[in-house]
Scaffold this active site. Sequence first.
Site, PDB file in Angstrom:
ATOM      1  N   GLU A 121       0.843  -1.214   0.000  1.00  0.00           N
ATOM      2  CA  GLU A 121       0.000   0.000   0.000  1.00  0.00           C
ATOM      3  C   GLU A 121       0.870   1.252   0.000  1.00  0.00           C
ATOM      4  OE1 GLU A 121      -2.256  -1.611   3.390  1.00  0.00           O
ATOM      5  OE2 GLU A 121      -4.048  -1.039   2.268  1.00  0.00           O
ATOM      6  N   GLU A 123      -3.682  -9.238   3.837  1.00  0.00           N
ATOM      7  CA  GLU A 123      -4.436  -8.875   5.042  1.00  0.00           C
ATOM      8  C   GLU A 123      -5.570  -9.839   5.348  1.00  0.00           C
ATOM      9  OE1 GLU A 123      -3.313  -6.752   2.805  1.00  0.00           O
ATOM     10  OE2 GLU A 123      -2.713  -4.859   3.725  1.00  0.00           O
TER      11      GLU A 123
HETATM   12  C1  LIG Z   1      -4.195  -0.119   8.615  1.00  0.00           C
HETATM   13  C2  LIG Z   1      -4.037  -1.482   7.976  1.00  0.00           C
HETATM   14  C3  LIG Z   1      -2.759  -1.595   7.215  1.00  0.00           C
HETATM   15  C4  LIG Z   1      -2.519  -2.854   6.471  1.00  0.00           C
HETATM   16  O1  LIG Z   1      -3.459  -3.023   5.437  1.00  0.00           O
HETATM   17  C5  LIG Z   1      -2.499  -4.041   7.390  1.00  0.00           C
HETATM   18  C6  LIG Z   1      -1.271  -4.865   7.171  1.00  0.00           C
HETATM   19  O2  LIG Z   1      -0.321  -4.517   6.536  1.00  0.00           O
HETATM   20  S1  LIG Z   1      -1.281  -6.356   7.967  1.00  0.00           S
HETATM   21  C7  LIG Z   1       0.306  -7.053   7.584  1.00  0.00           C
HETATM   22  C8  LIG Z   1       0.348  -7.603   6.220  1.00  0.00           C
HETATM   23  N1  LIG Z   1       1.590  -8.306   6.020  1.00  0.00           N
HETATM   24  C9  LIG Z   1       1.672  -9.649   6.096  1.00  0.00           C
HETATM   25  O3  LIG Z   1       0.704 -10.340   6.283  1.00  0.00           O
HETATM   26  C10 LIG Z   1       3.041 -10.248   5.935  1.00  0.00           C
HETATM   27  C11 LIG Z   1       3.333 -11.191   7.067  1.00  0.00           C
HETATM   28  N2  LIG Z   1       4.656 -11.745   6.985  1.00  0.00           N
HETATM   29  C12 LIG Z   1       4.960 -12.784   6.159  1.00  0.00           C
HETATM   30  O4  LIG Z   1       4.153 -13.255   5.382  1.00  0.00           O
HETATM   31  C13 LIG Z   1       6.334 -13.352   6.259  1.00  0.00           C
HETATM   32  O5  LIG Z   1       6.831 -13.053   7.535  1.00  0.00           O
HETATM   33  C14 LIG Z   1       7.343 -12.816   5.213  1.00  0.00           C
HETATM   34  C15 LIG Z   1       6.937 -13.356   3.837  1.00  0.00           C
HETATM   35  C16 LIG Z   1       7.378 -11.307   5.217  1.00  0.00           C
HETATM   36  C17 LIG Z   1       8.766 -13.320   5.565  1.00  0.00           C
HETATM   37  O6  LIG Z   1       8.751 -14.714   5.688  1.00  0.00           O
HETATM   38  P1  LIG Z   1      10.012 -15.480   6.284  1.00  0.00           P
HETATM   39  O7  LIG Z   1      11.239 -14.972   5.634  1.00  0.00           O
HETATM   40  O8  LIG Z   1       9.681 -16.924   6.194  1.00  0.00           O
HETATM   41  O9  LIG Z   1      10.109 -15.030   7.794  1.00  0.00           O
HETATM   42  P2  LIG Z   1       9.072 -15.267   8.982  1.00  0.00           P
HETATM   43  O10 LIG Z   1       7.691 -15.380   8.484  1.00  0.00           O
HETATM   44  O11 LIG Z   1       9.583 -16.311   9.882  1.00  0.00           O
HETATM   45  O12 LIG Z   1       9.150 -13.845   9.708  1.00  0.00           O
HETATM   46  C18 LIG Z   1      10.359 -13.411  10.324  1.00  0.00           C
HETATM   47  C19 LIG Z   1       9.988 -12.637  11.553  1.00  0.00           C
HETATM   48  O13 LIG Z   1       9.316 -11.436  11.161  1.00  0.00           O
HETATM   49  C20 LIG Z   1       8.081 -11.329  11.849  1.00  0.00           C
HETATM   50  N3  LIG Z   1       7.129 -10.647  10.979  1.00  0.00           N
HETATM   51  C21 LIG Z   1       6.890 -10.908   9.680  1.00  0.00           C
HETATM   52  N4  LIG Z   1       5.996 -10.027   9.194  1.00  0.00           N
HETATM   53  C22 LIG Z   1       5.675  -9.205  10.226  1.00  0.00           C
HETATM   54  C23 LIG Z   1       4.809  -8.097  10.342  1.00  0.00           C
HETATM   55  N5  LIG Z   1       4.095  -7.642   9.309  1.00  0.00           N
HETATM   56  N6  LIG Z   1       4.708  -7.495  11.528  1.00  0.00           N
HETATM   57  C24 LIG Z   1       5.426  -7.931  12.573  1.00  0.00           C
HETATM   58  N7  LIG Z   1       6.274  -8.981  12.516  1.00  0.00           N
HETATM   59  C25 LIG Z   1       6.390  -9.598  11.355  1.00  0.00           C
HETATM   60  C26 LIG Z   1       7.693 -12.765  12.147  1.00  0.00           C
HETATM   61  O14 LIG Z   1       6.779 -12.852  13.200  1.00  0.00           O
HETATM   62  C27 LIG Z   1       9.050 -13.370  12.485  1.00  0.00           C
HETATM   63  O15 LIG Z   1       9.354 -12.966  13.797  1.00  0.00           O
HETATM   64  P3  LIG Z   1      10.162 -13.926  14.793  1.00  0.00           P
HETATM   65  O16 LIG Z   1      10.160 -13.197  16.073  1.00  0.00           O
HETATM   66  O17 LIG Z   1      11.500 -14.087  14.154  1.00  0.00           O
HETATM   67  O18 LIG Z   1       9.392 -15.205  14.832  1.00  0.00           O
END
Ligand SMILES: CCC[C@H](O)CC(=O)SCCNC(=O)CCNC(=O)[C@H](O)C(C)(C)COP(=O)([O-])OP(=O)([O-])OC[C@H]1O[C@@H](n2cnc3c(N)ncnc32)[C@H](O)[C@@H]1OP(=O)([O-])[O-]
Length: 716
Positions: free
Chosen positions: A103, A123
Amino acid sequence: MATYSRLPGSVALITLQNPPVNALSAAVRQGIVDTVQRALKDPKVTSVVICGQNGKFCGGADIREFAGPMLGPPLVPMIHAIEAVDKPVAAAIEGVALGGGLELALGCHYRIAHSKALLGLPEVTLGLLPGAGGSQRLPRLIGLTAALDLITTGRHISAAEALKLGILDQVTDNNVVDQAVEFVRRVAGQPLDSRRLSTLPCPPDVDSLLDKAMVKVRQRSRGALAPVACVQALMAAASLPYTQGMEKERELLTTLFNSGQARALQYAFFSQRVVGKWSLPSGASWDNSAARPISKAAVIGLGTMGRGIVVALALTGISVVAVETQEKQLAEASQAVPAMLQREAGRRGLATPPGVISFSSNLQDVSEVELVIEAVFEDMSLKLQVFRHLTSVCRPGTLLCSNTSGLDIDQLAAVTQSPGLVVGMHFFAPAHVMKLLEVVYGPRSSPEAVATAMQLGKRMGKVSVAVGNCPGFVGNRMLKPYLEQANFLLEEGATPQQVDEALEEFGFPMGVFRMSDLSGLDVGWRIRKEAGLTGPGVESTRTRQGRRYSPLPDQVCEAGRLGQKTGRGWYQYDGPGGRVARSDPWVHIFLEAYRAEHDLVARSIAPEEILERCLYALINEGFNILQDAMAAGPEDIDAIYVFGYGWPRHHGGPMFHAGQVGLGRILERLQHHHHNHPDVPHLKPSTLLRRLVAVGSPPVQKWREFINKERVHSQL
Ligand SMILES: CCC[C@H](O)CC(=O)SCCNC(=O)CCNC(=O)[C@H](O)C(C)(C)COP(=O)([O-])OP(=O)([O-])OC[C@H]1O[C@@H](n2cnc3c(N)ncnc32)[C@H](O)[C@@H]1OP(=O)([O-])[O-]
């Protein structure tokens, strides 16, 4: 935070810094607001590039912040301010641009990405919608059809697909920041009006695409709110001016944020990550246990499970020796497996399946592999025979794994020369598709063996959960009281349809009876026969081995009704292998006759009672499992149920759900049902549940700590 630098020439570079994924925390948002202001005010700056530190553009809003009060500058005005800048702003996307990250990029005037980057608006998988303008800007950029797909599925797309859809302006294999800098220098001074997505018209929904999508989404979402809200937001985009569309987006987002579903889905996101960081009661974990590299493996037994496991291994690039001693089965498998591999590789976008598979009927051929997965028929004496053989043919140090769904790993380990190298790897059918893997450690399994199996699961793209060695392990152990209650409900007056409908209404893709018909009723029948609960010589009573027992499923099997494969089970189908379940008069007559024979008076049973009896019995067993230290924490159980048993993700998992309902309420209802059915031990509330209620029902995130403390003080 975000750093600011002025590159030689006139480009300002803003770098998001919040490892590991540069999530948009309050500090990052503040950093962006400040640095954009700085770029705007600096007369020497003619254009701006926004990038992320450490090869990741941005993983979206900081999900950890959702649990607390909103601090720092909000995202929506921040992105509007970027869009309004009168100098060209480009997003340089490396790694990921997800959710709020994409976004943010949509608020920039240009988007340049590395060819390996992934983009998406996931999301919906967190119970939300793209609430920082994504639901309004994306359809203006790529049209309603493509936006609908991305927003309602939340899928991650490649840079190539994003370029094709028109989300990106350029894709590069080179340094993306350098490319973006060059790009903005080139376009500096050009008019920006057409690059401000919020000012563009949204294509109208001429073919009622969104109405049709809404019908489908409501059917498929099984009670999940977010997919419906995503379509509603797109309807607003298609029919309202941008500002009003944004108001609708905010209104929908607020409703979702306040729903239990968003909390459940965010919990499910984090629990998936918690279980990856396994630890055993012995203290073994990733931190102190190294996994062995595996490049050659063998699978013994090429039935449905074995074939799927071969494909799952081959897809990771591992060479597999696939062994089946029955010639006919081997011939069939050697035809079927390569086709399955090809199909699955295609589905995953891999041109050539990476692994090499060789087929053999000789167990001797596994002598050179580093790991063996036994997947023969679920029969202890057969498995023991295979393990005795393996330990004599494999070279010392080979890891021996069993794909048993509940047999004693320690008994298998006992017949080998290295019991420390034996673990369970419990796959779920079809093994190359299903995400769950239970890695079962016995009392003698070495940390190295557990680490290797966990690592291998990760390589295969599984959610691997380390579980203790007890009958049924975690998933099937909890399933037992659930199935048992469903059978008792039939005895008391319910029909299979009523039970299934209540469970499907809750969000399961299939109720218990439809699921049993699909898996085959003979599986459980055989297990009950082995346990001495049924079979020749066992008296046909409703109490067996000192507890209430329902012979109903045995009698259905005895009538030759084994489920879909025989065209008859709890339902009738069009023929053997038929998929569409229809109510069967035979079952109703059979149930009536059964009740009459046992003097049971059918009563009307409400869906609430069906849910309580089935789900609370299952949850209660979950508490027993935690108490027995067979799962490290509630997240492990919840991940198992979400990824392996169709537990609706928007209810977080059984243990999370217990917390949502209220532990006091679960305890009270279990006490009530146990009082009415004192001969059903599974309804007796677990000590752990009682202890948690006694200390004020702490939130699920605190249970692990509580259990460990209680264990130290021997309260459990
Ligand atoms: C107002 C509304 C605004 C908006 O529309 C809402 C959003 O954006 S909603 C968001 C939309 N976004 C999503 O849904 C994306 C969600 N994230 C993912 O899909 C995967 O983490 C990603 C593909 C990015 C990396 O995969 P990978 O390489 O296999 O790595 P991994 O998965 O093992 O993650 C490593 C560490 O990072 C942490 N962490 C990750 N993302 C976030 C976050 N957003 N936040 C905080 N922490 C996050 C994760 O917990 C982990 O922590 P830990 O302490 O080491 O366990």
